[in-house]
Design a protein around this motif. Structure first.
Motif, short mmCIF file in Angstrom:
data_model
loop_
_atom_site.label_atom_id
_atom_site.label_comp_id
_atom_site.label_asym_id
_atom_site.label_seq_id
_atom_site.Cartn_x
_atom_site.Cartn_y
_atom_site.Cartn_z
N TYR A 194 0.83 -1.22 0.00
CA TYR A 194 0.00 0.00 0.00
C TYR A 194 0.87 1.27 0.00
O TYR A 194 0.78 2.07 0.95
N GLU A 196 0.60 3.98 -1.49
CA GLU A 196 -0.18 5.23 -1.50
C GLU A 196 -0.67 5.61 -0.09
O GLU A 196 -1.15 6.73 0.11
N LEU A 197 -0.55 4.68 0.87
CA LEU A 197 -1.04 5.00 2.23
C LEU A 197 0.10 5.37 3.20
O LEU A 197 -0.15 5.74 4.34
N ASN A 199 2.22 7.89 3.40
CA ASN A 199 2.21 9.26 3.90
C ASN A 199 1.11 9.50 4.92
O ASN A 199 1.31 10.17 5.91
N HIS A 200 -0.04 8.92 4.65
CA HIS A 200 -1.18 9.09 5.56
C HIS A 200 -0.81 8.61 6.97
O HIS A 200 -1.01 9.32 7.96
N TYR A 201 -0.22 7.41 7.05
CA TYR A 201 0.12 6.87 8.37
C TYR A 201 1.27 7.64 9.00
O TYR A 201 1.30 7.88 10.21
N LYS A 202 2.25 8.04 8.16
CA LYS A 202 3.41 8.75 8.71
C LYS A 202 3.00 10.11 9.24
O LYS A 202 3.40 10.50 10.33
N LYS A 203 2.16 10.82 8.46
CA LYS A 203 1.73 12.16 8.88
C LYS A 203 0.94 12.10 10.19
O LYS A 203 1.07 12.95 11.04
N SER A 204 0.13 11.05 10.34
CA SER A 204 -0.68 10.96 11.55
C SER A 204 0.07 10.24 12.68
O SER A 204 -0.53 9.94 13.72
N TYR A 208 1.38 1.27 11.18
CA TYR A 208 0.66 0.64 10.08
C TYR A 208 -0.28 -0.43 10.62
O TYR A 208 0.06 -1.11 11.59
#
Ligand code: SAM
Length: 219
Positions: A194, A196-197, A199-204, A208
């Motif tokens: 995944y 594409e996901l 950045n989403h997890y890193k930013k928040s 994982y």
């Protein structure tokens, strides 16, 4: 959105054979096609992560030469030679500097089955004296022709596949993910399935999620 089962199977098969304990450190190689070719070989040999001394610059690769391998080999950038050497030594790697000097040993006479890092130098000048003074061993690939040296990516291939050959002979090539610690395996599996996901997890600042047997994300 979920990874296709066939792709998940293939990703797992490749990751199962990845090795944390085999790497390269690239110093001042500045032709993108050479960097790309080195990465492509790292992918083929089962290297998890390749190291670069970038001195603030971005490491540039060519997709046509790398064939997408930049997605499958982690890149670790070090800002200075010193920090690269300290980091790799701190992780327990034996450092093999590739250079043709009077102290260099024929690579065929050495053992690359434990934590091994091959250090590769610039196209024109080779390795810096700073690196040479800090490596554990200097090694060379014998040359019998008129030309003094190989292309850097060719030298990387010969050395990495010699390490693979020695490890295979001793039954040390991982087959079920034993080449990585469990957390790293889980993290890499998620990132490969995944991307594409990430950045989403890193930013928040979230961990994982776990993946199910078929690669779907656990709800
Ligand atoms: N004139 C440079 C020198 O003296 O090292 C030649 C550099 S060579 C084109 C670029 C890099 O490829 C070297 O720094 C080394 O990492 C690797 N290399 C090339 N030929 C090699 C050989 N025969 N043995 C070991 N490494 C080699």
């Amino acid at each position: 959105m979920s990874v296709l089962p066939k792709r998940f199977k293939r990703i797992k098969k490749v990751l199962d054979q990845r090795m944390e304990n085999l790497t390269v450190l690239v110093e001042a190689v500045n032709k993108p096609h050479n960097l790309s070719a080195i990465l492509r070989t790292c992918d083929a040999a089962g290297v998890l992560e390749a190291n670069f001394i970038c001195e603030g610059k971005e490491v540039k690769t060519f997709n046509s030469t790398a064939q997408g391998s930049q997605k499958w080999v982690k890149l670790r950038n070090h800002s200075t030679t010193n920090s690269a050497i300290n980091s790799l030594k701190g992780k327990g790697f034996k450092l093999f500097g590739t250079t043709l000097n009077e102290k260099s040993i024929d690579y065929r006479d050495l053992d690359f089955t434990s934590k091994t890092c091959f250090i590769l130098g610039a196209e024109k000048w080779g390795l810096s004296q700073e690196i040479i003074s800090k490596v554990d061993e200097c090694i060379f690939i014998p040359m019998n022709g008129m030309v003094q040296s190989l292309n850097v990516s060719v030298a990387a291939s010969i050395l990495l596949f010699e390490a693979v050959r020695q490890r295979k002979e001793k039954g040390l090539i991982p087959i079920k993910g034993e080449g990585l610690n469990k957390d790293l395996y889980k993290e890499t599996l998620f990132e490969w399935c995944y991307p594409e996901l990430i950045n989403h997890y890193k930013k928040s600042a979230m961990n994982y999620p776990s993946l199910k047997e078929n690669g779907e994300i656990e709800s």
